[in-house]
Design a protein around this motif. Structure first.
Motif, PDB file in Angstrom:
ATOM      1  N   GLY A  63      -9.326  49.723  50.635  1.00 51.69           N
ATOM      2  CA  GLY A  63     -10.006  49.718  49.353  1.00 51.69           C
ATOM      3  C   GLY A  63     -10.040  48.295  48.840  1.00 51.69           C
ATOM      4  O   GLY A  63      -9.023  47.589  48.863  1.00 51.69           O
ATOM      5  N   HIS A  76     -14.556  51.351  49.307  1.00 49.48           N
ATOM      6  CA  HIS A  76     -13.570  51.691  50.335  1.00 49.48           C
ATOM      7  C   HIS A  76     -14.270  52.150  51.602  1.00 49.48           C
ATOM      8  O   HIS A  76     -15.452  52.530  51.582  1.00 49.48           O
ATOM      9  CB  HIS A  76     -12.623  52.778  49.832  1.00 49.48           C
ATOM     10  N   TYR A 346      -6.252  54.947  49.875  1.00 46.28           N
ATOM     11  CA  TYR A 346      -7.149  53.796  49.881  1.00 46.28           C
ATOM     12  C   TYR A 346      -8.522  54.125  49.292  1.00 46.28           C
ATOM     13  O   TYR A 346      -9.262  53.230  48.866  1.00 46.28           O
ATOM     14  CB  TYR A 346      -7.335  53.287  51.317  1.00 46.28           C
TER      15      TYR A 346
END
Length: 473
Positions: A63, A76, A346
């Motif tokens: 991310g 992401h 993430y």
């Protein structure tokens, strides 16, 4: 010097090139980072005498975030490559615009180790885990002939995190998680009731699958089920309530904890907004959020922005002294981040979240608190609950509760719900026990579609004048 890959896990990414892209993404921003994650998890469930599910999952991704003022750009991907990060850079630059921000100082480094970095899934073979579940099932059925169904589960995971900041600071953490849960259903005279018990934390799996441990958990699940088998309809009305220690702290988590998260207070949407320095709870009430407790489910060495976890006092002797903060909201409110910037993965942007939230103990003996309850409910187990952050109003269902009259604990009650609002309930605390305990390691917290593991805790408490929903006796 160029370094191929990022520890603790290897990738095809070049650290120096990744840093250059990150700097370009955050040029003119107030803050930002590159967050890399690899996660592996395993979960087995045994139900009705056979293995129902065995799931293994592996994921990885990054991310990329750039923050300017109240705006955050986030992108992401599951593709760990410089090409993917460059594409993400184009997206997050939209939040920065023409720039003009001043990059916030990075978090301080920490060498603290709060938990093992060993893979808990490797603590036992797959056949051993299956056999353990089978033994739990058989043990529960042998304990009582009224047991008609047993469900048991074993779960373990390992999350590896790398955070790269625009100044080149690199932080890494390896986070284990385990949990074992047992649920039983009993039947007598056509009536069925259930009970469950679980435990876990950021530890290995060995202790949880030891027979001495799961046998105790199974006995506790059965005890709760049998208590409910004898339960009477819960009364309804406004009455005093005694809450047990440990897991009942989930009420504190929901009714007060969420209202003390920084984003709600910066936006003025919390019932606690603008009240720092004011009395918000009875004298003697001290509430902390502490992510530094070794091996606990909600603990983190550093949060998902890189800020070291903290032992943060939120309410001290009834006075509100601070909120839980991530970096963005702390900066906008002119305070320091507290290590509460957390994200589910993430694929999620960080936000202020709780870690292990609990109330400190007082001076009263638990048995004396119950003895002082003239007419009310003694609640020692909770299920689901809901809270409205704007006013603190909550509704909680009790999974184990008892009727109390003239200080004597009577019959268990079924169907009791506790209704009130957090700020008012905190000011109605009449007694605080000396038996503060943390929950057994089973908590998950949802917020804005994200789930993270948390811990709760409290001593035995008496709260006056809560609304109890049930069936009038």
């Amino acid at each position: 010097m160029t370094q191929a890959g990022f520890q603790p896990f290897e990738t095809n990414l070049d650290q120096e090139e990744s840093l250059a892209i990150l700097k370009a993404a955050t040029d003119g921003a107030d803050d930002g980072e590159l967050f890399l994650e690899r996660r592996r998890s395993e979960a087995l469930s045994f139900d009705d005498g056979r293995l129902r599910n065995a799931v293994y999952d592996a994921s990885e991704g990054f991310g990329l975030r750039a923050v300017r003022g109240e705006t955050a750009g986030y992108a992401h991907s599951t593709e760990l490559s410089e090409t993917a990060i460059r594409r993400a850079c184009e997206t997050v630059r939209l939040a920065v615009g023409d720039g003009g921000g001043v990059m916030a100082p990075g978090p301080r480094a920490t060498n603290t180790r709060l938990y093992t970095d060993q893979d808990p899934m490797a603590d036992a073979t797959f056949p051993t885990k299956v056999e353990t579940l089978r033994e739990i099932d058989a043990f529960a059925r042998d304990l009582d002939k009224r047991v008609v169904q047993v469900s048991a589960s074993i779960a373990a995971s390992l999350q590896e995190v790398v955070i790269l900041r625009p100044d080149g600071q690199l932080l890494t953490d390896t986070r284990p998680m385990t949990r074992v849960n047992v649920s039983v259903i009993v039947e007598e005279n056509g009536r069925r009731e259930s009970g469950s018990h679980g435990s876990g934390g950021r530890t290995g799996l060995t202790g949880l699958i030891d027979p001495a441990h799961w046998q105790d958990a199974t006995r506790e699940a059965l005890r709760i089920a049998l208590v409910n088998l004898d339960a009477e309809p819960a009364p309804a009305g406004i009455m005093d309530v005694v809450l047990g220690s440990g897991w009942p702290g989930v009420l504190l988590h929901e009714a007060v904890g969420h209202g003390l998260e920084g984003d709600f207070n910066r936006k003025g949407s919390s019932a606690f907004s603008g009240r720092v320095g004011e009395r918000v709870a009875s004298p003697g009430v001290t509430v902390l959020d502490d992510g530094t407790i070794p091996d606990r489910r909600g603990s983190i060495t550093f949060d998902d922005e890189g800020t070291p976890s903290g032992k943060n006092v939120l309410i001290e002797d009834g006075i509100l002294v601070g909120y839980m903060q991530d970096r963005q909201n702390a900066r906008l409110m002119g305070v320091e981040p507290t290590g509460n910037g957390r994200r589910q993965s993430y694929a999620h942007i960080p936000m202020p979240r709780m870690t292990n939230t609990y109330m400190l103990g007082g001076n009263s003996a638990p048995e004396d608190i119950v003895a002082d309850l003239k007419d009310g409910i003694y609640a020692v187990g909770f299920g689901g609950g809901q809270v409205d952050i704007t006013n603190g109003k909550f509704v909680f269902s009790c999974t184990e509760a008892y009727r109390v009259k003239n200080g004597k604990v009577g019959a268990p009650v079924k169907g009791a719900t506790l209704i009130g609002d957090g700020p008012a309930a905190m000011q109605k605390i009449r007694a605080i026990g000396n038996d503060m305990a943390l929950d057994p390691g089973i908590g998950n917290c949802g917020k804005a579609g994200q789930w993270v593991p948390v811990g709760v805790g409290q001593p035995t408490l008496m709260i006056g004048g809560l609304t109890v929903g049930g069936s009038a006796t």
